[in-house]
Design a protein around this motif. Structure first.
Motif, PDB file in Angstrom:
ATOM      1  N   THR A 224       1.104  -4.248  -9.308  1.00 36.27           N
ATOM      2  CA  THR A 224       0.759  -3.245  -8.305  1.00 36.27           C
ATOM      3  C   THR A 224       1.011  -1.842  -8.847  1.00 36.27           C
ATOM      4  O   THR A 224       0.191  -0.938  -8.669  1.00 36.27           O
ATOM      5  CB  THR A 224       1.595  -3.451  -7.025  1.00 36.27           C
ATOM      6  OG1 THR A 224       1.353  -4.759  -6.508  1.00 36.27           O
ATOM      7  CG2 THR A 224       1.230  -2.418  -5.964  1.00 36.27           C
TER       8      THR A 224
ATOM      9  N   SER B 272       3.864   5.679  -5.389  1.00 34.85           N
ATOM     10  CA  SER B 272       4.007   5.601  -6.833  1.00 34.85           C
ATOM     11  C   SER B 272       2.964   6.451  -7.543  1.00 34.85           C
ATOM     12  O   SER B 272       3.271   7.174  -8.493  1.00 34.85           O
ATOM     13  CB  SER B 272       3.887   4.142  -7.291  1.00 34.85           C
ATOM     14  OG  SER B 272       3.976   4.044  -8.692  1.00 34.85           O
ATOM     15  N   SER B 273       1.719   6.386  -7.077  1.00 39.99           N
ATOM     16  CA  SER B 273       0.651   7.164  -7.704  1.00 39.99           C
ATOM     17  C   SER B 273       0.891   8.653  -7.555  1.00 39.99           C
ATOM     18  O   SER B 273       0.789   9.416  -8.519  1.00 39.99           O
ATOM     19  CB  SER B 273      -0.700   6.793  -7.076  1.00 39.99           C
ATOM     20  OG  SER B 273      -1.009   5.441  -7.285  1.00 39.99           O
TER      21      SER B 273
ATOM     22  N   TYR C 188       3.891   1.543  -1.188  1.00 34.82           N
ATOM     23  CA  TYR C 188       4.483   1.680  -2.513  1.00 34.82           C
ATOM     24  C   TYR C 188       3.452   2.208  -3.516  1.00 34.82           C
ATOM     25  O   TYR C 188       3.750   3.095  -4.318  1.00 34.82           O
ATOM     26  CB  TYR C 188       5.021   0.335  -2.998  1.00 34.82           C
ATOM     27  CG  TYR C 188       5.333   0.315  -4.474  1.00 34.82           C
ATOM     28  CD1 TYR C 188       6.414   1.027  -4.988  1.00 34.82           C
ATOM     29  CD2 TYR C 188       4.516  -0.380  -5.365  1.00 34.82           C
ATOM     30  CE1 TYR C 188       6.676   1.036  -6.339  1.00 34.82           C
ATOM     31  CE2 TYR C 188       4.772  -0.373  -6.717  1.00 34.82           C
ATOM     32  CZ  TYR C 188       5.854   0.336  -7.202  1.00 34.82           C
ATOM     33  OH  TYR C 188       6.113   0.348  -8.547  1.00 34.82           O
ATOM     34  N   ALA C 189       2.230   1.659  -3.466  1.00 33.95           N
ATOM     35  CA  ALA C 189       1.197   2.083  -4.410  1.00 33.95           C
ATOM     36  C   ALA C 189       0.860   3.561  -4.235  1.00 33.95           C
ATOM     37  O   ALA C 189       0.721   4.302  -5.222  1.00 33.95           O
ATOM     38  CB  ALA C 189      -0.058   1.228  -4.221  1.00 33.95           C
ATOM     39  N   LEU C 190       0.743   4.006  -2.976  1.00 35.94           N
ATOM     40  CA  LEU C 190       0.418   5.402  -2.713  1.00 35.94           C
ATOM     41  C   LEU C 190       1.528   6.327  -3.188  1.00 35.94           C
ATOM     42  O   LEU C 190       1.276   7.330  -3.873  1.00 35.94           O
ATOM     43  CB  LEU C 190       0.172   5.594  -1.208  1.00 35.94           C
ATOM     44  CG  LEU C 190      -0.227   7.004  -0.754  1.00 35.94           C
ATOM     45  CD1 LEU C 190      -1.545   7.408  -1.392  1.00 35.94           C
ATOM     46  CD2 LEU C 190      -0.333   7.069   0.770  1.00 35.94           C
TER      47      LEU C 190
ATOM     48  N   LEU D 177      -5.366   6.161  -9.423  1.00 37.90           N
ATOM     49  CA  LEU D 177      -5.326   7.464  -8.769  1.00 37.90           C
ATOM     50  C   LEU D 177      -4.672   8.493  -9.680  1.00 37.90           C
ATOM     51  O   LEU D 177      -5.115   9.653  -9.753  1.00 37.90           O
ATOM     52  CB  LEU D 177      -4.561   7.368  -7.445  1.00 37.90           C
ATOM     53  CG  LEU D 177      -4.364   8.675  -6.668  1.00 37.90           C
ATOM     54  CD1 LEU D 177      -5.727   9.278  -6.314  1.00 37.90           C
ATOM     55  CD2 LEU D 177      -3.556   8.425  -5.397  1.00 37.90           C
ATOM     56  N   THR D 178      -3.635   8.077 -10.379  1.00 34.57           N
ATOM     57  CA  THR D 178      -2.969   8.977 -11.318  1.00 34.57           C
ATOM     58  C   THR D 178      -3.936   9.471 -12.382  1.00 34.57           C
ATOM     59  O   THR D 178      -3.994  10.664 -12.691  1.00 34.57           O
ATOM     60  CB  THR D 178      -1.779   8.262 -11.987  1.00 34.57           C
ATOM     61  OG1 THR D 178      -0.902   7.765 -10.991  1.00 34.57           O
ATOM     62  CG2 THR D 178      -1.022   9.212 -12.895  1.00 34.57           C
TER      63      THR D 178
ATOM     64  N   ASN E  53      -2.168   0.901  -9.430  1.00 37.67           N
ATOM     65  CA  ASN E  53      -2.226   2.139  -8.666  1.00 37.67           C
ATOM     66  C   ASN E  53      -2.270   3.386  -9.547  1.00 37.67           C
ATOM     67  O   ASN E  53      -2.417   4.500  -9.057  1.00 37.67           O
ATOM     68  CB  ASN E  53      -1.061   2.225  -7.661  1.00 37.67           C
ATOM     69  CG  ASN E  53       0.291   2.408  -8.326  1.00 37.67           C
ATOM     70  OD1 ASN E  53       0.447   3.140  -9.295  1.00 37.67           O
ATOM     71  ND2 ASN E  53       1.301   1.747  -7.796  1.00 37.67           N
ATOM     72  N   LYS E  54      -2.158   3.183 -10.871  1.00 35.19           N
ATOM     73  CA  LYS E  54      -2.285   4.320 -11.765  1.00 35.19           C
ATOM     74  C   LYS E  54      -3.725   4.831 -11.840  1.00 35.19           C
ATOM     75  O   LYS E  54      -3.995   5.853 -12.467  1.00 35.19           O
ATOM     76  CB  LYS E  54      -1.795   3.943 -13.169  1.00 35.19           C
ATOM     77  CG  LYS E  54      -0.292   3.690 -13.227  1.00 35.19           C
ATOM     78  CD  LYS E  54       0.482   4.913 -12.777  1.00 35.19           C
ATOM     79  CE  LYS E  54       1.978   4.686 -12.834  1.00 35.19           C
ATOM     80  NZ  LYS E  54       2.443   3.678 -11.877  1.00 35.19           N
TER      81      LYS E  54
ATOM     82  N   VAL F 111       0.834  -1.206   0.000  1.00 41.81           N
ATOM     83  CA  VAL F 111       0.000   0.000   0.000  1.00 41.81           C
ATOM     84  C   VAL F 111       0.867   1.254   0.000  1.00 41.81           C
ATOM     85  O   VAL F 111       0.587   2.225  -0.718  1.00 41.81           O
ATOM     86  CB  VAL F 111      -0.947   0.000   1.229  1.00 41.81           C
ATOM     87  CG1 VAL F 111      -1.637   1.353   1.376  1.00 41.81           C
ATOM     88  CG2 VAL F 111      -1.988  -1.097   1.083  1.00 41.81           C
TER      89      VAL F 111
END
Length: 340
Positions: A264, A25-26, A21-23, A271-272, A268-269, A19
């Motif tokens: 992952t 990264s986005s 990393y995903a946050l 959110l992007t 998570n893109k 989570v």
């Protein structure tokens, strides 16, 4: 602690790392897009990110907030190829964001899980993915391609950088996973080596791309107004998130497979894209958003296809330990993981 409690703790730790990393990264993709708009020097921007991460790890280590492996020439030589591929991946990524919209970035980023799965099987001798896994990866690919096809923007420069990014990020995902599981450094040690070696390579790329002349020419033309506060904030934010994603990225690599790590990053893109629709004037229409949902569905299918076969390392939180026993345990785990 019972085996069940240890398993639950490991699951929570792994979930937290993924989570995080995903946050990061986005948000970093959004921040980098904004930063490269306000500060149009990709090589210098990435160099500042590497500098912040390397100095941040060193200072926090000196203050006793974390432990990292000592920097040695012997280990640096072994890590150098991985750092070089990492630098190329970030460099091409930043240039892609400079010349293309976020949609183009997403579709090429979405191609990587399929290629990583093939590379894992061919070069790292991993088991061949199941039919359901391949189906989920193709759903991700099809959804992402359909999403970008709704955007008619196309330039040769942008897609040249996109192709270069696709090649380097696929190589980086597979090769870094090999280094993480075999070199024997802890998480912050990887962060230090990766960013410090990348920082050493930055001046070379700064000169061969001619970016240095553009930068100094721009500074000379702004003798009275060379400092821009909005650009400073954007660059500062990208540097801070660069440090955070360094930790979460390497820690997540230890906890999950290379393909799961890549998926992952794709999922998570969402959110992007959501922020992209709100702040930029170039984005896909409703049909494109439907294709994006297909990409997310593919990510869910992939997770379902690998849930029963993935074994999570029990002591992944040991990566930030500071005593010798922690380091020995990491070496044992890495040796075990390399033989599975």
């Amino acid at each position: 602690m019972s085996s069940l409690e240890a398993s639950k703790q490991s699951t929570f730790t792994t979930t937290g790392l993924v989570v995080g990393y995903a946050l990061c990264s986005s948000l970093l993709a959004i921040i980098n897009k904004y930063a490269i708009t306000k500060f149009a020097y990709p090589a210098l921007l990435t160099a500042l990110q590497y500098l912040t991460s390397a100095v941040g790890v060193w200072v926090l280590g000196k203050l006793g907030f974390l432990f990292h492996d000592a920097f040695t020439l012997q280990t640096a030589k072994k890590f150098l190829p991985a750092a070089f591929v990492f630098y190329l991946a970030i460099f091409t990524n930043t240039n892609l964001l400079k010349h293309a919209n976020v949609d183009t970035f997403i579709v090429f980023r979405s191609l990587t899980p399929l290629l990583v799965a093939i590379a894992d099987t061919a070069f790292r001798k991993q088991p061949c993915p199941s039919r359901l896994t391949f189906l989920s990866l193709f759903v991700i690919l099809g959804g992402a391609v359909g999403y970008v096809l709704t955007d008619s923007a196309f330039t040769l420069t942008a897609y040249s950088w996109a192709f270069a990014y696709l090649v380097t990020i696929t190589t980086e995902m597979v090769y870094i996973k090999h280094i993480v599981t075999n070199l024997g450094l802890n998480t912050w040690g990887f962060v230090l080596y990766n960013n410090l070696l990348s920082l050493m390579m930055a001046p070379f790329f700064w000169f061969i791309t001619g970016e240095y002349s553009e930068f100094f020419s721009e500074m000379q033309s702004r003798t009275d107004d060379w400092f821009q506060f909005d650009a400073f904030l954007a660059v500062s934010a990208s540097c801070v998130f660069g440090l955070l994603i360094s930790f979460f990225g390497f820690a997540a690599r230890r906890a999950i497979s290379a393909t799961a790590f890549t998926v992952t990053g794709v999922v998570n893109k969402f959110l992007t894209v959501a922020i992209n629709v709100m702040i930029w004037d170039k984005h896909a229409n409703m049909a494109g958003l439907v294709c994006l949902i297909s990409t997310l569905v593919g990510g869910v299918l992939y997770q379902q296809s690998v849930t029963k076969s993935v074994n999570v390392p029990v002591t992944v939180n040991k990566a930030i330990g500071s005593d010798d026993e922690d380091e020995k345990q990491l070496l044992v785990e890495q040796k075990r993981d390399s033989t599975i």
